[in-house]
Enzyme design. Sequence first.
Site, PDB file in Angstrom:
ATOM      1  N   ASN A 226     -33.154 -11.484  25.301  1.00 14.56           N
ATOM      2  CA  ASN A 226     -31.995 -11.250  26.166  1.00 14.56           C
ATOM      3  C   ASN A 226     -30.904 -10.496  25.442  1.00 14.56           C
ATOM      4  O   ASN A 226     -30.735 -10.613  24.226  1.00 14.56           O
ATOM      5  CB  ASN A 226     -31.473 -12.577  26.739  1.00 14.56           C
ATOM      6  CG  ASN A 226     -30.382 -13.199  25.880  1.00 14.56           C
ATOM      7  OD1 ASN A 226     -29.193 -12.841  25.993  1.00 14.56           O
ATOM      8  ND2 ASN A 226     -30.776 -14.097  24.968  1.00 14.56           N
TER       9      ASN A 226
ATOM     10  N   PHE B 287     -22.646 -12.187  27.329  1.00 14.76           N
ATOM     11  CA  PHE B 287     -21.606 -13.099  27.830  1.00 14.76           C
ATOM     12  C   PHE B 287     -21.132 -12.724  29.241  1.00 14.76           C
ATOM     13  O   PHE B 287     -19.931 -12.644  29.508  1.00 14.76           O
ATOM     14  CB  PHE B 287     -20.382 -13.134  26.896  1.00 14.76           C
ATOM     15  CG  PHE B 287     -20.623 -13.729  25.538  1.00 14.76           C
ATOM     16  CD1 PHE B 287     -21.771 -14.450  25.246  1.00 14.76           C
ATOM     17  CD2 PHE B 287     -19.674 -13.578  24.528  1.00 14.76           C
ATOM     18  CE1 PHE B 287     -21.975 -15.009  23.985  1.00 14.76           C
ATOM     19  CE2 PHE B 287     -19.874 -14.140  23.262  1.00 14.76           C
ATOM     20  CZ  PHE B 287     -21.026 -14.847  23.001  1.00 14.76           C
TER      21      PHE B 287
ATOM     22  N   SER C 117     -23.912 -14.976  18.763  1.00 16.66           N
ATOM     23  CA  SER C 117     -24.679 -14.187  19.731  1.00 16.66           C
ATOM     24  C   SER C 117     -24.863 -12.788  19.165  1.00 16.66           C
ATOM     25  O   SER C 117     -23.913 -12.190  18.665  1.00 16.66           O
ATOM     26  CB  SER C 117     -23.939 -14.093  21.057  1.00 16.66           C
ATOM     27  OG  SER C 117     -24.516 -13.061  21.832  1.00 16.66           O
TER      28      SER C 117
ATOM     29  N   ASN D  55     -25.394 -10.246  20.974  1.00 18.70           N
ATOM     30  CA  ASN D  55     -25.198  -9.294  22.071  1.00 18.70           C
ATOM     31  C   ASN D  55     -23.758  -8.911  22.355  1.00 18.70           C
ATOM     32  O   ASN D  55     -23.475  -8.243  23.335  1.00 18.70           O
ATOM     33  CB  ASN D  55     -25.863  -9.855  23.335  1.00 18.70           C
ATOM     34  CG  ASN D  55     -27.334 -10.132  23.104  1.00 18.70           C
ATOM     35  OD1 ASN D  55     -28.028  -9.304  22.513  1.00 18.70           O
ATOM     36  ND2 ASN D  55     -27.802 -11.285  23.542  1.00 18.70           N
ATOM     37  N   THR D  56     -22.839  -9.370  21.524  1.00 17.99           N
ATOM     38  CA  THR D  56     -21.451  -8.907  21.601  1.00 17.99           C
ATOM     39  C   THR D  56     -21.197  -8.173  20.291  1.00 17.99           C
ATOM     40  O   THR D  56     -21.327  -8.777  19.219  1.00 17.99           O
ATOM     41  CB  THR D  56     -20.486 -10.102  21.775  1.00 17.99           C
ATOM     42  OG1 THR D  56     -20.721 -10.700  23.045  1.00 17.99           O
ATOM     43  CG2 THR D  56     -19.030  -9.676  21.685  1.00 17.99           C
TER      44      THR D  56
ATOM     45  N   LYS E  22     -21.793 -22.760  16.239  1.00 14.49           N
ATOM     46  CA  LYS E  22     -23.205 -22.367  16.391  1.00 14.49           C
ATOM     47  C   LYS E  22     -23.483 -21.133  15.547  1.00 14.49           C
ATOM     48  O   LYS E  22     -22.787 -20.126  15.660  1.00 14.49           O
ATOM     49  CB  LYS E  22     -23.492 -22.074  17.868  1.00 14.49           C
ATOM     50  CG  LYS E  22     -24.961 -21.778  18.139  1.00 14.49           C
ATOM     51  CD  LYS E  22     -25.229 -21.770  19.627  1.00 14.49           C
ATOM     52  CE  LYS E  22     -26.673 -21.488  19.947  1.00 14.49           C
ATOM     53  NZ  LYS E  22     -26.919 -21.475  21.396  1.00 14.49           N
TER      54      LYS E  22
ATOM     55  N   ASN F 109     -28.814 -19.949  16.969  1.00 13.85           N
ATOM     56  CA  ASN F 109     -28.838 -19.037  18.114  1.00 13.85           C
ATOM     57  C   ASN F 109     -30.125 -18.200  18.055  1.00 13.85           C
ATOM     58  O   ASN F 109     -30.986 -18.448  17.222  1.00 13.85           O
ATOM     59  CB  ASN F 109     -27.581 -18.147  18.060  1.00 13.85           C
ATOM     60  CG  ASN F 109     -27.085 -17.800  19.461  1.00 13.85           C
ATOM     61  OD1 ASN F 109     -27.882 -17.446  20.336  1.00 13.85           O
ATOM     62  ND2 ASN F 109     -25.788 -17.902  19.682  1.00 13.85           N
TER      63      ASN F 109
HETATM   64  N1  FMN Z   1     -26.470 -19.212  23.251  1.00 13.34           N
HETATM   65  C1  FMN Z   1     -25.119 -19.308  23.294  1.00 13.34           C
HETATM   66  O1  FMN Z   1     -24.526 -19.938  22.415  1.00 13.34           O
HETATM   67  N2  FMN Z   1     -24.416 -18.724  24.315  1.00 13.34           N
HETATM   68  C2  FMN Z   1     -25.010 -18.040  25.326  1.00 13.34           C
HETATM   69  O2  FMN Z   1     -24.335 -17.562  26.242  1.00 13.34           O
HETATM   70  C3  FMN Z   1     -26.412 -17.913  25.295  1.00 13.34           C
HETATM   71  N3  FMN Z   1     -27.052 -17.218  26.262  1.00 13.34           N
HETATM   72  C4  FMN Z   1     -28.408 -17.163  26.252  1.00 13.34           C
HETATM   73  C5  FMN Z   1     -29.061 -16.488  27.284  1.00 13.34           C
HETATM   74  C6  FMN Z   1     -30.438 -16.443  27.317  1.00 13.34           C
HETATM   75  C7  FMN Z   1     -31.119 -15.718  28.423  1.00 13.34           C
HETATM   76  C8  FMN Z   1     -31.198 -17.098  26.297  1.00 13.34           C
HETATM   77  C9  FMN Z   1     -32.701 -17.067  26.321  1.00 13.34           C
HETATM   78  C10 FMN Z   1     -30.552 -17.747  25.269  1.00 13.34           C
HETATM   79  C11 FMN Z   1     -29.157 -17.797  25.217  1.00 13.34           C
HETATM   80  N4  FMN Z   1     -28.484 -18.463  24.199  1.00 13.34           N
HETATM   81  C12 FMN Z   1     -27.120 -18.539  24.229  1.00 13.34           C
HETATM   82  C13 FMN Z   1     -29.231 -19.104  23.086  1.00 13.34           C
HETATM   83  C14 FMN Z   1     -29.722 -20.498  23.469  1.00 13.34           C
HETATM   84  O3  FMN Z   1     -28.644 -21.342  23.724  1.00 13.34           O
HETATM   85  C15 FMN Z   1     -30.594 -21.108  22.358  1.00 13.34           C
HETATM   86  O4  FMN Z   1     -29.793 -21.347  21.224  1.00 13.34           O
HETATM   87  C16 FMN Z   1     -31.737 -20.191  21.969  1.00 13.34           C
HETATM   88  O5  FMN Z   1     -32.344 -19.638  23.105  1.00 13.34           O
HETATM   89  C17 FMN Z   1     -32.803 -20.925  21.147  1.00 13.34           C
HETATM   90  O6  FMN Z   1     -33.369 -21.990  21.868  1.00 13.34           O
HETATM   91  P1  FMN Z   1     -34.779 -21.857  22.657  1.00 13.34           P
HETATM   92  O7  FMN Z   1     -35.765 -21.259  21.703  1.00 13.34           O
HETATM   93  O8  FMN Z   1     -35.096 -23.259  23.073  1.00 13.34           O
HETATM   94  O9  FMN Z   1     -34.531 -20.974  23.812  1.00 13.34           O
END
Ligand code: FMN
Length: 364
Positions: free
Chosen positions: A118, A122, A183, A185-186, A225, A254
């Site tokens: 992704n 934000f 993140s 992505n910012t 985080k 993250n």
């Molecule tokens: N982490 C954040 O701290 N803020 C976010 O806005 C955020 N958006 C995410 C959007 C998507 C589509 C995905 C897949 C992950 C996002 N994450 C974000 C990271 C998740 O909170 C998590 O830390 C990460 O996906 C690892 O866990 P997982 O392997 O169980 O998905």
Amino acid sequence: MLYRNVAKPIFFKMDPEKAHHLVIGGLHTAGSMPGGTGLLQSMYGVSETQDLAVDLFGLHFPTPVGLAAGLDKNAAAVEGFSSIGFGFMEVGTVTPKGQPGNDQPRLFRLPPDEALLNRMGFNNEGAEAMAQKLSALKSRTIPVAVNIGKNKVTPNEEAYKDYQECLRKLYPYGDFFVVNISSPNTPDLRNLQYGSELSSLIAHIMEEMRQQAQSFGKSKHILVKIAPDVSNEELEMMVDALAVSGISGIIATNTTIGREGLTHPNKKETGGISGRPLRARSTEVISRVYRQTGGTLPIIGSGGIFTAADAYEKIRAGASLVEIYTALIYEGPEVNRRLHAGLRELLRRDGFSHISEAVGADHR
Ligand code: FMN
């Protein structure tokens, strides 16, 4: 089975972001309908058991598995997510002002890799809108953490003002808070993780936490985080700085910008990878943080948890709580009952009567 056999084949034929909105919309509707949360509970809920309930940050977590940030960015479906077996959830990342995020498409599946990619950026409705949603909630059954970030247009030198503004608007409504500086992505956000930028940002945030605690009459906890894509030396410096900053814990980790081992062509897209490929590194980061702090700074483990064994690996490495995102997309809400039952079995196997005995067990 309902998800895997019926819903998933339909969702996985749809554009990932459309499927995402459908899930949020469905859970929002189910959560606000009379009898809706009860129905979700009976289908997917997890009964609290003494061995897995966790008391931390002055809060009670009925189960140690939470929903990671980024799925319910606007706190639109808190009641729904609270009814499908999670022990806590993060909402956000929220920024002071609403912003559209990056251009679509910005969310991709990599099924053979059991991963998502992704670059959402934000996208969210802003802190004010989230405050309204959280204040309108009738009741809370699990702790809700508010994950805060900065607007894309805010330069890093002024980032602290964005985090402070989020806290000013949302302090009464979060049970605890998460500072997202990881993140991918910012643009440049991850630079806030290093050196004086990190210390100064956290000092400003802690100052605001103190002020809010005073005016609200209650102190609350805030975690940071972190990203998996840091060298071990960088991680060490980061943890040194965070350990003395006054924060209450670390969320590790993250998403990753690494592409190692991926097979699906979508790996060429820009963004952060979540799911299976992240598992090992996020566990390693948890382990390093735990060792360095001697277990004094609570850790929430995030990254590639699909099975109870994956969750337990992170707990033994040092996580007091864990959270999932990608597994929910691939496995559906049934995943929580499996994780809960499996974790209980693993505790019994190792002769532990409570999950707290397993936290950091690999280091003893
Ligand atoms: N982490 C954040 O701290 N803020 C976010 O806005 C955020 N958006 C995410 C959007 C998507 C589509 C995905 C897949 C992950 C996002 N994450 C974000 C990271 C998740 O909170 C998590 O830390 C990460 O996906 C690892 O866990 P997982 O392997 O169980 O998905």
